[in-house]
Design a protein around this motif. Sequence first.
Motif, short mmCIF file in Angstrom:
data_model
loop_
_atom_site.label_atom_id
_atom_site.label_comp_id
_atom_site.label_asym_id
_atom_site.label_seq_id
_atom_site.Cartn_x
_atom_site.Cartn_y
_atom_site.Cartn_z
N GLU A 89 36.21 59.64 25.46
CA GLU A 89 37.61 59.86 25.86
C GLU A 89 38.26 58.60 26.42
N ALA A 90 37.44 57.61 26.84
CA ALA A 90 37.97 56.43 27.52
C ALA A 90 38.14 55.25 26.56
N ASP A 91 39.12 54.39 26.86
CA ASP A 91 39.35 53.17 26.09
C ASP A 91 38.48 52.02 26.58
N TYR A 92 38.17 52.00 27.86
CA TYR A 92 37.32 50.98 28.45
C TYR A 92 36.83 51.49 29.80
N GLN A 93 35.84 50.81 30.32
CA GLN A 93 35.30 51.14 31.64
C GLN A 93 35.65 50.02 32.61
N LEU A 94 35.95 50.36 33.86
CA LEU A 94 36.32 49.36 34.86
C LEU A 94 35.48 49.55 36.12
N ARG A 95 34.93 48.45 36.60
CA ARG A 95 34.27 48.45 37.91
C ARG A 95 35.09 47.58 38.85
N ILE A 96 35.28 48.07 40.06
CA ILE A 96 36.22 47.48 41.02
C ILE A 96 35.46 47.10 42.28
N PHE A 97 35.60 45.85 42.70
CA PHE A 97 34.90 45.35 43.88
C PHE A 97 35.87 44.68 44.85
N THR A 98 35.68 44.95 46.14
CA THR A 98 36.27 44.11 47.18
C THR A 98 35.30 42.97 47.44
N THR A 99 35.58 42.16 48.44
CA THR A 99 34.65 41.06 48.75
C THR A 99 33.33 41.58 49.31
N GLY A 100 33.32 42.86 49.73
CA GLY A 100 32.11 43.37 50.36
C GLY A 100 31.51 44.62 49.77
N ARG A 101 32.23 45.33 48.87
CA ARG A 101 31.68 46.58 48.35
C ARG A 101 32.38 46.99 47.05
N GLU A 102 31.75 47.93 46.36
CA GLU A 102 32.35 48.49 45.15
C GLU A 102 33.16 49.73 45.51
N LEU A 103 34.31 49.89 44.84
CA LEU A 103 35.17 51.04 45.05
C LEU A 103 35.15 51.94 43.82
N PRO A 104 35.21 53.26 44.01
CA PRO A 104 35.29 54.15 42.84
C PRO A 104 36.63 54.06 42.12
N HIS A 148 46.15 49.00 42.50
CA HIS A 148 46.67 47.78 41.86
C HIS A 148 45.64 47.16 40.91
N PRO A 149 44.32 47.24 41.16
CA PRO A 149 43.37 46.75 40.16
C PRO A 149 43.41 47.54 38.86
N THR A 150 43.70 48.84 38.95
CA THR A 150 43.79 49.67 37.75
C THR A 150 44.96 49.23 36.88
N ILE A 151 46.13 49.03 37.49
CA ILE A 151 47.31 48.60 36.72
C ILE A 151 47.13 47.17 36.20
N GLY A 152 46.64 46.26 37.06
CA GLY A 152 46.45 44.88 36.64
C GLY A 152 45.44 44.74 35.51
N SER A 153 44.36 45.52 35.58
CA SER A 153 43.34 45.44 34.54
C SER A 153 43.83 46.05 33.23
N CYS A 154 44.60 47.13 33.31
CA CYS A 154 45.20 47.70 32.11
C CYS A 154 46.13 46.69 31.45
N HIS A 155 46.95 46.03 32.25
CA HIS A 155 47.83 44.97 31.72
C HIS A 155 47.00 43.90 31.01
N ALA A 156 45.88 43.51 31.61
CA ALA A 156 45.04 42.44 31.06
C ALA A 156 44.42 42.84 29.73
N VAL A 157 43.88 44.06 29.63
CA VAL A 157 43.22 44.46 28.37
C VAL A 157 44.25 44.68 27.26
N LEU A 158 45.45 45.13 27.63
CA LEU A 158 46.51 45.27 26.63
C LEU A 158 46.96 43.90 26.13
N THR A 160 38.49 42.52 42.81
CA THR A 160 38.12 41.86 41.56
C THR A 160 37.56 42.93 40.63
N THR A 161 37.93 42.88 39.35
CA THR A 161 37.47 43.93 38.43
C THR A 161 36.68 43.33 37.28
N PHE A 162 35.88 44.21 36.66
CA PHE A 162 35.06 43.83 35.53
C PHE A 162 35.24 44.88 34.44
#
Length: 288
Positions: free
Chosen positions: A57-72, A76-86, A47-49
């Motif tokens: 330099e960045a267009d937006y910031q993304l935080r990525i979480f599994t059900t148990g922890r945050e990932l750096p 697939h969350p990177t591509i899906g979130s880019c699709h969403a913001v576009l 799940t991303t925020f």
Amino acid sequence: MSKLFKQVDVFTSEKFKGNPVAVFFNGETLSTEEMQAIANWTNLSETTFVLPATVPEADYQLRIFTTGRELPFAGHPTIGSCHAVLEAGLVRPRNGQVTQQCGAGLVQLLVDESSGNIKFKLPYYKHTTIDDEPLIEEVAESLGMQRDGIKSIVLVEDGPHWLTLELSSAQDVLNVTPNYGQIDKLSNNGFIGYSLFGQYPDGSYEARNLFIENSLGVEDPVCGSGAGADASLLAELYGFQGDLVIKQGRKLRRDGHISVTVEEQSNNDNRYSIYVGGNAITCVDGKW
């Protein structure tokens, strides 16, 4: 005040055939604890925020979480979130590029507006040689296969830490029968799970990503960071450069397709630049 939410299927052009990600906008209104609670509730692999960027330099910031922890970082969350913001009109590509800020740093995305394909440049990868034969034997046993079915093995860090295994064929990848209890014990050796891949006669690859989350065995339907790890092995071990296609999700009745491009470079810590891409489609469009 309600805020945007999208659930996006990634590495597919057909709804419900790829890997879903839940994308919550206005993430700056939430604490880390609230983000983790929401990710646990959605019960998706990630799940991303979306938040405002904190560097120019960045267009937006993304935080990525599994059900148990945050990932750096995760693919697939990177591509899906880019699709969403576009799709939401929050950003526009500049010369076909979008830049994401995340825990792994700045991630460059290449956007083909005509086809909808979005590619990210793998932020980095680090390889650790695995030459412990008893460990490799245990890994083979945990997959229900013989040791000689593993052609090559290396620990790849590209955000997650994947124990990356090239198997003798695509069919061998599909034939794997994971013992998640054994995988759970072996993951104490510094990896979150296995990234498996093997080649079809036509030159394309089949892949599977197996890991443990909240003490349960999980198979990722289609995994971008795993594809990046697989491609980095081919590049570093065999000098592979060019384009390849990775298929994933067959065992889960999905039909994911990942496109990967490997290019040699001379101005980075890694010898190769690796671009991982695919299409995405919104399945749920709403508010929270």
